[in-house]
Design an enzyme around this catalytic site. Structure first.
Site, mmCIF file in Angstrom:
data_model
loop_
_atom_site.group_PDB
_atom_site.id
_atom_site.type_symbol
_atom_site.label_atom_id
_atom_site.label_comp_id
_atom_site.label_asym_id
_atom_site.label_seq_id
_atom_site.Cartn_x
_atom_site.Cartn_y
_atom_site.Cartn_z
ATOM 1 N N ARG A 280 0.811 -1.222 0.000
ATOM 2 C CA ARG A 280 0.000 0.000 0.000
ATOM 3 C C ARG A 280 0.841 1.267 0.000
ATOM 4 N NH1 ARG A 280 -3.381 -1.516 5.142
ATOM 5 N NH2 ARG A 280 -1.295 -2.292 5.598
ATOM 6 N N LYS B 274 -3.145 -20.131 3.421
ATOM 7 C CA LYS B 274 -3.983 -20.476 4.567
ATOM 8 C C LYS B 274 -4.085 -19.251 5.469
ATOM 9 C CE LYS B 274 -1.146 -21.562 8.365
ATOM 10 N NZ LYS B 274 -0.876 -22.205 9.573
ATOM 11 N N HIS C 260 1.710 -25.625 2.186
ATOM 12 C CA HIS C 260 3.101 -25.948 1.847
ATOM 13 C C HIS C 260 3.588 -27.213 2.551
ATOM 14 C CE1 HIS C 260 3.737 -23.737 5.586
ATOM 15 N NE2 HIS C 260 4.835 -24.446 5.704
ATOM 16 N N LYS D 48 6.521 -31.012 1.441
ATOM 17 C CA LYS D 48 7.708 -31.517 2.131
ATOM 18 C C LYS D 48 7.993 -32.933 1.657
ATOM 19 C CE LYS D 48 6.984 -28.708 6.233
ATOM 20 N NZ LYS D 48 8.197 -27.962 6.460
ATOM 21 N N GLU E 63 5.360 -26.730 18.310
ATOM 22 C CA GLU E 63 6.247 -25.587 18.024
ATOM 23 C C GLU E 63 6.833 -25.059 19.319
ATOM 24 O OE1 GLU E 63 4.726 -22.734 14.873
ATOM 25 O OE2 GLU E 63 2.903 -23.323 15.894
ATOM 26 N N ASP F 15 -5.842 -22.648 13.011
ATOM 27 C CA ASP F 15 -4.537 -22.340 12.431
ATOM 28 C C ASP F 15 -3.801 -23.598 11.961
ATOM 29 O OD1 ASP F 15 -2.498 -20.400 11.791
ATOM 30 O OD2 ASP F 15 -1.322 -21.225 13.436
ATOM 31 N N HIS G 259 -2.929 -28.293 7.959
ATOM 32 C CA HIS G 259 -1.815 -29.240 8.011
ATOM 33 C C HIS G 259 -2.193 -30.601 8.603
ATOM 34 C CE1 HIS G 259 0.207 -25.654 7.034
ATOM 35 N NE2 HIS G 259 0.438 -25.224 8.241
ATOM 36 N N LYS H 144 1.676 -24.387 20.575
ATOM 37 C CA LYS H 144 2.761 -23.402 20.538
ATOM 38 C C LYS H 144 3.492 -23.416 21.881
ATOM 39 C CE LYS H 144 1.233 -20.079 17.140
ATOM 40 N NZ LYS H 144 2.377 -20.367 16.278
HETATM 41 N N1 LIG Z 1 4.208 -15.483 7.697
HETATM 42 C C1 LIG Z 1 4.122 -16.783 7.547
HETATM 43 O O1 LIG Z 1 5.057 -17.539 7.824
HETATM 44 C C2 LIG Z 1 2.861 -17.400 6.998
HETATM 45 C C3 LIG Z 1 2.762 -18.807 6.925
HETATM 46 C C4 LIG Z 1 1.616 -19.378 6.376
HETATM 47 C C5 LIG Z 1 0.592 -18.556 5.935
HETATM 48 N N2 LIG Z 1 0.699 -17.199 6.034
HETATM 49 C C6 LIG Z 1 -0.394 -16.379 5.526
HETATM 50 O O2 LIG Z 1 0.130 -15.465 4.582
HETATM 51 C C7 LIG Z 1 -0.573 -14.240 4.629
HETATM 52 C C8 LIG Z 1 0.418 -13.103 4.854
HETATM 53 O O3 LIG Z 1 1.051 -13.303 6.090
HETATM 54 P P1 LIG Z 1 2.249 -12.387 6.599
HETATM 55 O O4 LIG Z 1 2.755 -13.061 7.828
HETATM 56 O O5 LIG Z 1 3.195 -12.085 5.516
HETATM 57 O O6 LIG Z 1 1.470 -11.045 7.013
HETATM 58 P P2 LIG Z 1 2.095 -9.581 7.215
HETATM 59 O O7 LIG Z 1 3.517 -9.663 7.581
HETATM 60 O O8 LIG Z 1 1.161 -8.885 8.120
HETATM 61 O O9 LIG Z 1 2.036 -8.942 5.757
HETATM 62 C C9 LIG Z 1 0.820 -8.649 5.136
HETATM 63 C C10 LIG Z 1 1.064 -7.879 3.854
HETATM 64 O O10 LIG Z 1 -0.208 -7.469 3.382
HETATM 65 C C11 LIG Z 1 -0.219 -6.066 3.181
HETATM 66 N N3 LIG Z 1 -1.469 -5.561 3.761
HETATM 67 C C12 LIG Z 1 -1.810 -5.542 5.064
HETATM 68 N N4 LIG Z 1 -3.051 -5.058 5.225
HETATM 69 C C13 LIG Z 1 -3.495 -4.779 3.998
HETATM 70 C C14 LIG Z 1 -4.699 -4.244 3.494
HETATM 71 N N5 LIG Z 1 -5.720 -3.897 4.300
HETATM 72 N N6 LIG Z 1 -4.819 -4.066 2.184
HETATM 73 C C15 LIG Z 1 -3.796 -4.410 1.364
HETATM 74 N N7 LIG Z 1 -2.630 -4.901 1.762
HETATM 75 C C16 LIG Z 1 -2.481 -5.091 3.056
HETATM 76 C C17 LIG Z 1 0.980 -5.496 3.898
HETATM 77 O O11 LIG Z 1 1.620 -4.593 3.053
HETATM 78 P P3 LIG Z 1 1.517 -3.016 3.137
HETATM 79 O O12 LIG Z 1 1.373 -2.692 4.588
HETATM 80 O O13 LIG Z 1 2.787 -2.533 2.506
HETATM 81 O O14 LIG Z 1 0.328 -2.727 2.328
HETATM 82 C C18 LIG Z 1 1.932 -6.665 3.999
HETATM 83 O O15 LIG Z 1 2.814 -6.675 2.913
HETATM 84 C C19 LIG Z 1 -1.574 -14.374 5.787
HETATM 85 O O16 LIG Z 1 -2.810 -14.719 5.265
HETATM 86 C C20 LIG Z 1 -1.035 -15.535 6.606
HETATM 87 O O17 LIG Z 1 -2.080 -16.215 7.246
HETATM 88 C C21 LIG Z 1 1.810 -16.610 6.554
#
Ligand SMILES: NC(=O)c1ccc[n+]([C@@H]2O[C@H](COP(=O)([O-])OP(=O)(O)OC[C@H]3O[C@@H](n4cnc5c(N)ncnc54)[C@H](OP(=O)(O)O)[C@@H]3O)[C@@H](O)[C@H]2O)c1
Length: 498
Positions: free
Chosen positions: A58, A159, A189, A193, A227, A246, A251, A349
């Protein structure tokens, strides 16, 4: 063929050129997993050098600023300098705001070819907060980016896919308004594995296991994914979701389906999905027997000799939160093969160790001819499928200890996956499958709905039958979970140790 091996999927050359659009490119998932995996695919020659990657967020940022940010996350080493220089040229940045159709129109301008120009393949990866999935899919559709006009267009959904059955159906409807089922890649993912992929090969490419793979020879199955990490930066999502949504919806139930499914006639995505869905449909709703369910939440404690805060003290978590961070669900599959065999699934966790493992406990020998000599009963055979940290399959069996006395000992036969030269991790594999249109590792909508139906009745029961705050057993961080669960967890964690 790889070193004499027979290969089913062995994409050798690069995937077709594609425009990859990562929505949420400034977030944790994109930085820790997606961009490093894309770079790995590029180095391995799987990512077509004609492809382009657009990171979206954004905020305002120049292409160079975004490339620098990505470089910090990927941190290529000195030997990769030249490859990184070529890879970074593929990356650009686009500011995207879901409330601003103009920002999507500008994105579309670069992704929809002008008349007479070659077709473009498009892959949209939603690395966004789950609450944004529907809006993002709708905005992509409104911009005409879901249409396949010569090239393909695919969307990857992380997810969690919904919060319950109703929201999963609503998200599905939003996705299907712009994409058809073959264009939607709902990711897990875990399924990429090595050891997980090996479950089907192990079961169905060997003649010796399948005859034993049923209630007649198997006593129980345990599936655990523990975890040491706490909720981290995900409190906003996690506190409304909890461990069951979660970890179990995706998984653990996926692992259960791989262990319990019948063999499909062919190793094809739809046929494999059909068999998995049959397992989900056969899951018996949890009875009023409370032993089938246990929940807990971590209190403060110690992990790796360092003090850690209680869940309720974590930033972003409500002070009175009753969200479970530990759960055990004993599932029962009501079909001919599995009737009466408990499948115990555990996840939590801030536990003592990070371990992902499946344990198949076989039945005891029907009669022990050693019972007059040996005081101990003969231990069961166990098949242990270790997924993390080791990737290995172990079979425990009884053997005579060398010497003049008749003593039995449990021995373990191990097959360990070499952590050899294949550097493509689970995220790299799912990304490659998305690029190649290979659907085996992804969810199908009917499977998602069946898992939510199963979990909805558990969550509803938990929400309604127990007053908030009194249902949870608080356990010390770094421990083996709630007191009543310790013995079971100790047993599962030490299984196969010889
Ligand atoms: N992190 C992991 O290891 C992991 C593992 C499995 C699944 N997931 C899933 O992957 C997704 C992302 O996770 P994350 O951990 O990367 O989250 P995050 O760190 O909070 O990042 C979210 C991203 O979305 C953007 N964003 C946030 N609110 C927004 C909005 N209202 N409109 C548009 N863009 C928005 C943010 O970018 P800006 O602020 O620059 O817009 C940021 O780049 C989630 O659904 C999570 O459940 C994550």
């Amino acid at each position: 063929m790889i070193n004499g091996a027979q290969c089913i999927f062995n994409p050798s050359g690069p995937a077709e050129p594609c425009r990859i659009v990562v929505l949420g490119a400034t977030g944790d998932l994109a930085g820790r997993k997606l961009f490093p995996s894309l770079f790995t695919l590029f180095k391995a020659g799987h990512l077509n050098p004609e492809s382009r990657i657009t990171g979206c967020g954004r905020g305002e940022m120049s292409d160079d600023e975004f490339r620098r940010m990505t470089e910090e996350k990927v941190s290529p080493d000195d030997s990769e300098g030249e490859q990184w220089r070529r890879f970074r040229q593929l990356i650009s940045y686009h500011r995207l705001d879901f409330n601003d159709d103009a920002s999507f129109a500008a994105l579309a301008a670069g992704l929809i070819p002008e008349e007479g120009k070659p077709a473009v393949n498009r892959l949209f990866y939603l690395a966004l907060p789950p609450s944004s999935y529907e809006r993002a899919a709708t905005a992509i559709g409104r911009a005409g980016l879901g249409r396949e006009d010569g090239g393909w267009s695919r969307i990857v959904v992380e997810k969690p896919f919904g919060h319950d059955l109703t929201s999963a159906r609503s998200l599905n409807a939003a996705l299907h308004a712009c994409f058809n089922e073959e264009q939607i890649f709902s990711i897990d993912h875990y399924l990429a594995k090595e050891t997980v992929q090996n479950i089907l090969v192990f079961r169905f490419a060997n003649a010796i296991f399948e005859p034993l793979w049923n209630r007649q020879y198997i006593d129980s199955v345990a599936i655990m994914a523990t975890e040491t990490l706490g909720v981290g930066h995900r409190a906003a999502y996690y506190d409304t979701a909890g461990v069951i949504r979660d970890m179990f919806q995706n998984h653990l139930l996926q692992l259960l389906s791989l262990i319990a499914m019948d063999p499909p006639a062919r190793f094809e995505a739809d046929q494999v999905q059909d068999e998995k869905v049959k397992v989900f449909r056969a899951l018996k709703h949890i009875s009023s027997n409370h032993d089938d369910l246990a929940i807990g939440q971590y209190g403060n404690g110690e992990i790796d000799d360092g003090k850690v805060a209680a869940y309720r003290e974590e930033p972003g978590v409500a002070a009175e939160s009753t969200t479970p961070t530990y759960a055990r669900i004993t599932a029962h599959i009501d079909n001919w093969r599995w009737r009466g065999v408990p499948f115990t699934m555990i996840s939590g966790k801030r536990l003592e160790k990070k371990i992902t493992r499946i344990i198949i406990n076989f039945r005891r020998v029907p009669h022990s001819l050693f019972k007059d000599i040996l005081a101990d009963t003969i231990q069961r055979n166990k098949l242990i499928i270790n997924i993390y940290p080791d990737e290995e399959i172990c079979l425990s069996f009884q053997s005579k200890v060398q010497g003049t006395h008749l003593c039995l000992n449990q021995e373990v036969m191990r097959f360990a996956f070499a952590t050899g030269d294949d550097q493509i991790d689970a995220y790299g594999r799912v990304l490659l499958d998305c690029l190649n249109g290979e659907r085996l590792l992804f969810w199908r909508q009917d499977g998602l709905e069946e898992t939510w139906k199963y979990l909805d009745q558990i969550l509803a029961r938990d929400n309604t039958s127990r007053p908030p705050g009194q249902t949870l057993a608080i356990y010390a961080a770094g421990s083996l979970g709630p007191n009543r669960e310790e013995k079971l967890l100790r047993h599962l964690l030490t299984a196969g140790k010889q």
